[in-house]
Write an enzyme that holds these catalytic residues in place. Sequence first.
Site, short mmCIF file in Angstrom:
data_model
loop_
_atom_site.label_atom_id
_atom_site.label_comp_id
_atom_site.label_asym_id
_atom_site.label_seq_id
_atom_site.Cartn_x
_atom_site.Cartn_y
_atom_site.Cartn_z
N ARG A 101 -27.41 -29.63 8.21
CA ARG A 101 -27.67 -28.63 7.17
C ARG A 101 -27.70 -29.30 5.79
O ARG A 101 -28.44 -28.88 4.90
CB ARG A 101 -26.61 -27.51 7.20
CG ARG A 101 -25.19 -27.98 6.93
CD ARG A 101 -24.25 -26.83 6.69
NE ARG A 101 -22.87 -27.30 6.57
CZ ARG A 101 -21.93 -26.65 5.90
NH1 ARG A 101 -22.21 -25.52 5.28
NH2 ARG A 101 -20.70 -27.12 5.84
N HIS A 143 -26.12 -23.53 10.97
CA HIS A 143 -24.92 -23.02 11.66
C HIS A 143 -25.23 -22.52 13.06
O HIS A 143 -24.78 -21.46 13.49
CB HIS A 143 -24.27 -21.90 10.84
CG HIS A 143 -23.69 -22.37 9.53
ND1 HIS A 143 -24.49 -22.87 8.52
CD2 HIS A 143 -22.42 -22.43 9.08
CE1 HIS A 143 -23.74 -23.21 7.49
NE2 HIS A 143 -22.47 -22.98 7.82
N ASP A 183 -15.81 -19.79 12.74
CA ASP A 183 -16.49 -18.51 12.52
C ASP A 183 -16.58 -17.69 13.81
O ASP A 183 -16.79 -16.48 13.77
CB ASP A 183 -17.90 -18.73 11.97
CG ASP A 183 -17.87 -19.13 10.50
OD1 ASP A 183 -16.77 -19.21 9.94
OD2 ASP A 183 -18.95 -19.37 9.93
N GLU A 191 -31.71 -10.13 5.77
CA GLU A 191 -32.51 -11.17 6.44
C GLU A 191 -33.87 -10.67 6.91
O GLU A 191 -34.87 -11.39 6.84
CB GLU A 191 -31.73 -11.74 7.63
CG GLU A 191 -30.48 -12.50 7.25
CD GLU A 191 -29.26 -11.61 7.04
OE1 GLU A 191 -28.19 -12.15 6.69
OE2 GLU A 191 -29.39 -10.38 7.22
N ARG A 245 -23.68 -27.21 11.40
CA ARG A 245 -22.62 -27.25 10.37
C ARG A 245 -21.79 -28.52 10.49
O ARG A 245 -21.31 -29.06 9.49
CB ARG A 245 -21.72 -26.02 10.56
CG ARG A 245 -20.55 -25.96 9.59
CD ARG A 245 -19.61 -24.84 10.00
NE ARG A 245 -18.56 -24.62 9.02
CZ ARG A 245 -17.53 -23.80 9.20
NH1 ARG A 245 -17.43 -23.13 10.34
NH2 ARG A 245 -16.61 -23.66 8.27
N PHE A 277 -28.60 -14.95 12.31
CA PHE A 277 -29.33 -13.92 11.57
C PHE A 277 -30.84 -14.18 11.55
O PHE A 277 -31.63 -13.24 11.59
CB PHE A 277 -28.79 -13.85 10.14
CG PHE A 277 -27.30 -13.72 10.07
CD1 PHE A 277 -26.61 -12.89 10.93
CD2 PHE A 277 -26.56 -14.45 9.15
CE1 PHE A 277 -25.23 -12.76 10.88
CE2 PHE A 277 -25.19 -14.34 9.09
CZ PHE A 277 -24.51 -13.50 9.95
#
Length: 318
Positions: free
Chosen positions: A15, A114, A122, A63, A172, A88
């Site tokens: 990322r 991610h 998460d 999104e 990530r 998303f």
Amino acid sequence: MPEMKEQSVKKIATRESYGSALAELGKLNDKIVVLDADLAAATKTGVFKKVFPERHIDCGIAECNMMGIAAGLAATGMVPFASTFAMFAAGRAFEQVRNSIGYPHLNVKIGATHAGISVGEDGATHQCNEDIALMRTIPGMVVICPADDVEARAAVKAAAEYEGPVYMRFGRLAVPVINDNPEYEFKIGKGVVLKEGSDLTIVATGLEVGHALEAAKLLAADGIDAEVINIHTIKPLDEEFIVKSAKKTGRVVTVEEHSIIGGLGSAVCDALSENAPVPVFKIGVRDVFGESGPAAELIHKYELDAEGIYKQIKSKWY
């Protein structure tokens, strides 16, 4: 000694590579515009925003709307990069990606960060292990999953130059840089042999490429000569490349930080069943949701690290 060697390996999250590459490309192409869904700090598009604030659009936590805006921008000749978490981008906005971007075959680039269980703390709701499966079903969609910093930067550049929709998957977790050599060349739809072998073929993508190389070393210690192939482009798949290796070794293992349903493993099985039927063993997330925890510990628990790959191959065939 192993600990010292581990510390000396440069590790960068893909990322981070995405954000840096966008900022560099922005200097070369004034048609590049970056969209984000209130996650610029996490997706690293904030790096682009700092240099080109007038070409960065924060669409908020919307999104689906962001994908529509990206489609509109592409229709005017701009080169939009729509960025958010994989959950998303591929999950929440699937309909808009399919109908507003895929169906009219617009020149939109989706930067999905991610992805996979390495999202870590998460937890299951954000650990998207289904995105490759979803995106590869959309006609004309290119699907790329880079292995490291070098490959991620090259993928972003290649995506910008490609005419049509592209889905890029970034992580990530900081991962070792394995492609830092002058011979490295990135081509959409082309596989890369990282290690030649004769006993079996390991086909890996994303952060699993580094683990697959380490697993091959463990197998070599047992006298098993594994060929390791990096498939950074899952669609279009380099079928000829994979078929050639499968015919040579007679056995194939696929490794991905994604569900074993519908991802790299399924794509490889489709190609081989038609062109070179050989035994295929799929290593990945086995039809379960992830869970919250430190990324490295999750990779180990789900047997996606070098040790886990080695143990599963040994258990299956040796």
